[in-house]
Design a protein around this motif. Structure first.
Motif, PDB file in Angstrom:
ATOM      1  N   VAL A   1      68.735  51.405  69.288  1.00  0.00           N
ATOM      2  CA  VAL A   1      68.960  49.992  68.999  1.00  0.00           C
ATOM      3  C   VAL A   1      70.022  49.883  67.914  1.00  0.00           C
ATOM      4  O   VAL A   1      70.056  50.705  66.989  1.00  0.00           O
ATOM      5  N   PRO A   2      70.935  48.892  67.983  1.00  0.00           N
ATOM      6  CA  PRO A   2      71.959  48.740  66.937  1.00  0.00           C
ATOM      7  C   PRO A   2      71.341  48.617  65.553  1.00  0.00           C
ATOM      8  O   PRO A   2      70.290  48.012  65.364  1.00  0.00           O
ATOM      9  N   GLY A   3      72.005  49.203  64.578  1.00  0.00           N
ATOM     10  CA  GLY A   3      71.502  49.192  63.217  1.00  0.00           C
ATOM     11  C   GLY A   3      70.860  50.522  62.863  1.00  0.00           C
ATOM     12  O   GLY A   3      70.568  51.353  63.719  1.00  0.00           O
ATOM     13  N   HIS A   4      70.633  50.723  61.580  1.00  0.00           N
ATOM     14  CA  HIS A   4      70.023  51.969  61.135  1.00  0.00           C
ATOM     15  C   HIS A   4      68.555  52.000  61.538  1.00  0.00           C
ATOM     16  O   HIS A   4      67.824  51.012  61.368  1.00  0.00           O
ATOM     17  N   PRO A   5      68.056  53.131  62.070  1.00  0.00           N
ATOM     18  CA  PRO A   5      66.665  53.184  62.534  1.00  0.00           C
ATOM     19  C   PRO A   5      65.637  52.923  61.448  1.00  0.00           C
ATOM     20  O   PRO A   5      64.582  52.349  61.728  1.00  0.00           O
ATOM     21  N   CYS A   6      65.915  53.338  60.221  1.00  0.00           N
ATOM     22  CA  CYS A   6      64.962  53.077  59.135  1.00  0.00           C
ATOM     23  C   CYS A   6      64.840  51.575  58.867  1.00  0.00           C
ATOM     24  O   CYS A   6      63.749  51.064  58.601  1.00  0.00           O
ATOM     25  N   ARG A   7      65.978  50.885  58.948  1.00  0.00           N
ATOM     26  CA  ARG A   7      65.964  49.432  58.780  1.00  0.00           C
ATOM     27  C   ARG A   7      65.187  48.767  59.917  1.00  0.00           C
ATOM     28  O   ARG A   7      64.397  47.847  59.692  1.00  0.00           O
ATOM     29  N   THR A   8      65.375  49.255  61.136  1.00  0.00           N
ATOM     30  CA  THR A   8      64.665  48.720  62.298  1.00  0.00           C
ATOM     31  C   THR A   8      63.162  48.917  62.153  1.00  0.00           C
ATOM     32  O   THR A   8      62.368  48.003  62.425  1.00  0.00           O
ATOM     33  N   GLU A   9      62.746  50.099  61.717  1.00  0.00           N
ATOM     34  CA  GLU A   9      61.323  50.373  61.543  1.00  0.00           C
ATOM     35  C   GLU A   9      60.709  49.464  60.473  1.00  0.00           C
ATOM     36  O   GLU A   9      59.579  48.984  60.621  1.00  0.00           O
ATOM     37  N   TYR A  10      61.446  49.231  59.423  1.00  0.00           N
ATOM     38  CA  TYR A  10      60.918  48.385  58.353  1.00  0.00           C
ATOM     39  C   TYR A  10      60.736  46.947  58.825  1.00  0.00           C
ATOM     40  O   TYR A  10      59.713  46.308  58.539  1.00  0.00           O
ATOM     41  N   ILE A  11      61.733  46.427  59.553  1.00  0.00           N
ATOM     42  CA  ILE A  11      61.635  45.049  60.058  1.00  0.00           C
ATOM     43  C   ILE A  11      60.446  44.906  60.997  1.00  0.00           C
ATOM     44  O   ILE A  11      59.708  43.924  60.952  1.00  0.00           O
ATOM     45  N   PHE A  12      60.246  45.901  61.856  1.00  0.00           N
ATOM     46  CA  PHE A  12      59.085  45.857  62.758  1.00  0.00           C
ATOM     47  C   PHE A  12      57.787  45.877  61.958  1.00  0.00           C
ATOM     48  O   PHE A  12      56.843  45.135  62.264  1.00  0.00           O
ATOM     49  N   GLY A  13      57.717  46.703  60.938  1.00  0.00           N
ATOM     50  CA  GLY A  13      56.518  46.760  60.112  1.00  0.00           C
ATOM     51  C   GLY A  13      56.201  45.422  59.464  1.00  0.00           C
ATOM     52  O   GLY A  13      55.024  45.013  59.378  1.00  0.00           O
TER      53      GLY A  13
END
Length: 706
Positions: free
Chosen positions: A573-585
């Motif tokens: 998914v576009p964007g950094h994966p750590c940022r994506t995981e945090y948003i989902f959390g």
């Protein structure tokens, strides 16, 4: 006193005998375990590319990881055995042969491939250790063990060569001439004259065949100053797409052996697979090459059921890519290798047969059982690998190219019929054709078991987070593929957008564009995912006509699939994966805080979401925005069928927007767990040279390079 000493000596002898028997029993047990692992890896390794079951992946990883340790321990037991048994050195040799001959499980991950030098050193160490063991028995069983030693060396070397071939540094050297050839091919030529119907002008390389009297000659000329670009020489010996399409033999004609064009498309897949390899090596194609490929794709899509053909070609491309990275099939392009393997099989079987006869004559039940198991394992693995090898996509391309190059084969009816039969057999499908699914409103209350997922087990298991629970996957439907290619053909203007194009086409841009201009792509996906879930509950499929039910299926399947990518494959998914995981959390936390626990019914959850709209505290959260968008769609679009068309078009656009990526390693990684549909779209947009709108301000950068 003498009697006491005698009794102690007898007891020591008995203890020593018992220890030896126990050691031999352990060796027999470990051999049985190794044989079972061998069969599992050898037979099921190729099925990884179509099996997305995580339990299977974990078991396969465990077998792949533990096999070297089990074999090393068994070899140590054999070396310390005091008895001079014929079976011990033979079994020791077969253990190492087994380890080196699992063609369908050459590597588990991309990281293993890049360790090919370490693997060669490890293979050399095993070879030396086994050779030393054989030398100690050479006086008694020299001829038999020397044959096994030769087989051992050949098999270990083949696996090391396969890993080296797939390594990034070697791939860069091997594919540089393809990059230079493509630039030379389009330099100073009008690519608009290329005809995608007859493939005239599409001189994409399928296979380079040097002359028989120059078997080791390079197929390209050295580059000249100032650019030093290499060029293919002896083009009459190079099989191209143009030559395949213009072949006069009945095997490749519509009235003969290829009425649906699948054999030609197999060669097309192999040729385009080389372009995907260029992405992995960092090479790029000239703009003219992308323009010509895009015309070819548009022509294929214009045909009846052209979307099926396009995705079928891409499926086979990714099958070639999987084999290149994780199997030894690329090492077996020549027919003589198949003959060599078939001749090698009797030798591998005769030695255990000799040992079996020896055990039966001695009435050694343990040796007989283990030898039988070992022999059956070898037969199963070798025959399975031989069958997969002669029916593999690599072998089929070889057959077709030899047919195109050899006029005698084209005139010979038996040769044509044999190749046709071989090419019609598909032992392993390219992939499972499934979309994995995730629903936030159904799974947000899930909590992983602390006894399994905790800090102590983090080094051994991929950790699950709160709300991370899949729902049942769904089959990839033709409606989904049609929606995506329709979106690509209708809305493509050079750059991809976050769904804005679909809203403009449906005259909904003024009302809904705010939900496309959010902070990140993850925000957009999760907000529209919640809104789609609300629409699914408020306007269920049963209330729609047949046409609108198709849009319902496309919207819900793609919504839950893109949500799955956010949760389980953030690198895609576009964007950094750590940022994506945090948003989902944070989205899971918001849902838990407002919607309650797992005992709350879905109807109650939807009612709570409706109430969030007027709550200032949650208005700008992901859950609040999703609720507002969902109710805006339900209340603002009078025609509910049109509402689902808006959602279907939006999600098709989002699939295209998500697909472009520079993180090639992530796509290769997920090939080993059944593959992802977004990887197929990534290949499609890569061939067409399609990128995201640079004004979006969000690029997908490989986190490993940061």
């Amino acid at each position: 006193m003498d009697k006491i000493v005698k009794k102690m000596q007898d007891r020591c002898y008995l203890n020593h005998s018992e220890d030896e028997d126990a050691r031999l029993a352990r060796i027999d047990a470990l051999l049985a375990i190794t044989a079972a692992i061998l069969v599992f890896l050898g037979v099921s390794g190729s099925f990884r590319r179509r099996c997305g079951n995580r339990t299977f992946a974990m078991v396969a990883f465990g077998a792949y990881t533990l096999t070297p340790a089990v074999i090393a321990y068994t070899l140590g037991l054999i070396q310390t055995a005091q008895s001079c048994h014929l079976r011990l050195p033979i079994w020791a040799t077969y253990l190492v042969v087994v380890l080196g001959s699992v063609d369908s499980y050459t590597a588990h991950s991309m990281e293993d491939i890049e360790r090919w030098k370490s693997f060669k050193v490890d293979s050399a160490a095993k070879f030396i250790m086994t050779s030393w063991m054989i030398a100690s028995y050479a006086v008694l069983f020299g001829p038999i063990l020397c044959i096994l030693l030769v087989i051992l060396f050949i098999k270990l070397d083949q696996r090391a060569q396969a890993l080296m071939l797939a390594s990034n540094s070697v791939m860069q050297k091997n594919y540089r001439y393809i990059a230079d050839y493509m630039r030379t091919e389009h330099q100073g030529r009008d690519s608009s004259n290329a005809d995608p119907i007859t493939m005239c002008g599409y001189r994409y390389v399928v296979m380079c065949s040097t002359a028989k009297w120059r078997p080791k000659a390079a197929p390209w000329d050295d580059g000249e100053a100032p650019h030093y670009r290499q060029s293919l020489k002896a083009m009459d010996e190079v099989i191209t797409i143009e030559k395949v399409w213009n072949c006069k033999g009945r095997l490749l004609s519509e009235s003969g052996g290829d009425p649906d064009g699948r054999l030609k498309d197999l060669c097309l897949s192999f040729s385009l697979f080389k372009f995907i390899c260029l992405r992995f090596t960092g090479y790029s194609l000239p703009h003219e090459a992308y323009d010509k490929l895009w015309r070819l794709i548009k022509h294929m899509l214009s045909e009846e059921k052209g979307y099926e053909r396009v995705f079928r070609v891409i499926e086979v491309e990714l099958a070639f890519l999987f084999d290149l990275f994780y199997t030894k099939y690329p090492m077996k392009l020549h027919l003589r290798r198949s003959a060599y393997r078939l001749l090698l099989l009797p030798i591998l079987v005769v030695v255990p047969l000799f040992l079996l006869r020896y055990a039966v004559l001695r009435r050694d039940v343990s040796t007989t059982c283990v030898t039988l198991l070992l022999m059956i394992s070898i037969l199963v693995v070798e025959l399975t690998q031989f069958a997969i090898m002669i029916f593999s996509e690599w072998a089929k391309v070889t057959y077709i190219c030899k047919y195109v190059r050899n006029e005698w084969w084209q005139r010979n009816r038996c040769a044509r019929k044999l190749i046709e039969i071989l090419c019609r057999v598909w032992l392993v499908k390219p992939w499972g054709r499934q979309l994995r699914q995730y629903s936030l409103l159904k799974s947000y209350s899930y909590s992983p078991w602390k006894c399994i997922y905790n800090r102590r087990t983090a080094a051994y298991f991929d950790q699950k987070r709160n709300g991370q629970k899949q729902i049942n996957p769904t089959n990839l439907s033709k409606q989904v593929k049609k929606a995506i290619v329709h979106s690509l053909g209708k809305n493509f203007t050079g750059y991809l957008e976050r769904g804005q194009a679909s809203l403009r086409c449906n005259d909904m841009s003024d009302e809904l564009s705010w939900a496309c201009d959010l902070e990140t792509t993850t925000h957009v996906i999760m907000v529209w995912h919640i809104a789609t879930s609300i629409c699914e509950h408020e306007v269920p499929c049963a209330q729609l006509s047949e046409e609108h039910r198709d849009n319902f299926g496309v919207a819900t399947n793609l919504s839950q699939y893109l949500a799955y990518l956010v949760v389980y494959a953030p690198r895609l998914v576009p964007g950094h994966p750590c940022r994506t995981e945090y948003i989902f959390g944070r989205a899971v936390h918001e849902a838990r805080e407002k919607l309650g626990g797992s005992t709350v019914l879905m109807e109650k959850r939807i009612e709570e979401l409706k109430m969030i709209i007027d709550n200032e505290q949650y208005r700008e959260t992901i859950v609040g925005r999703g609720s507002r968008l969902g109710m805006q769609l339900v209340n603002g679009v009078a025609d509910k069928g049109r509402m689902w068309k808006v959602l279907a078009d939006f999600w098709a656009d989002m699939m295209l927007y998500v697909a472009p990526s520079n993180d090639t390693a992530a796509h290769a990684k997920y090939l080993t767990t059944g593959g992802e549909f977004v990887t197929h779209i990534w290949v499609l947009v890569s061939h067409a040279g399609i990128t995201r709108d640079p004004r979006g301000g969000e690029q997908h950068i490989d986190p490993e390079n940061n």
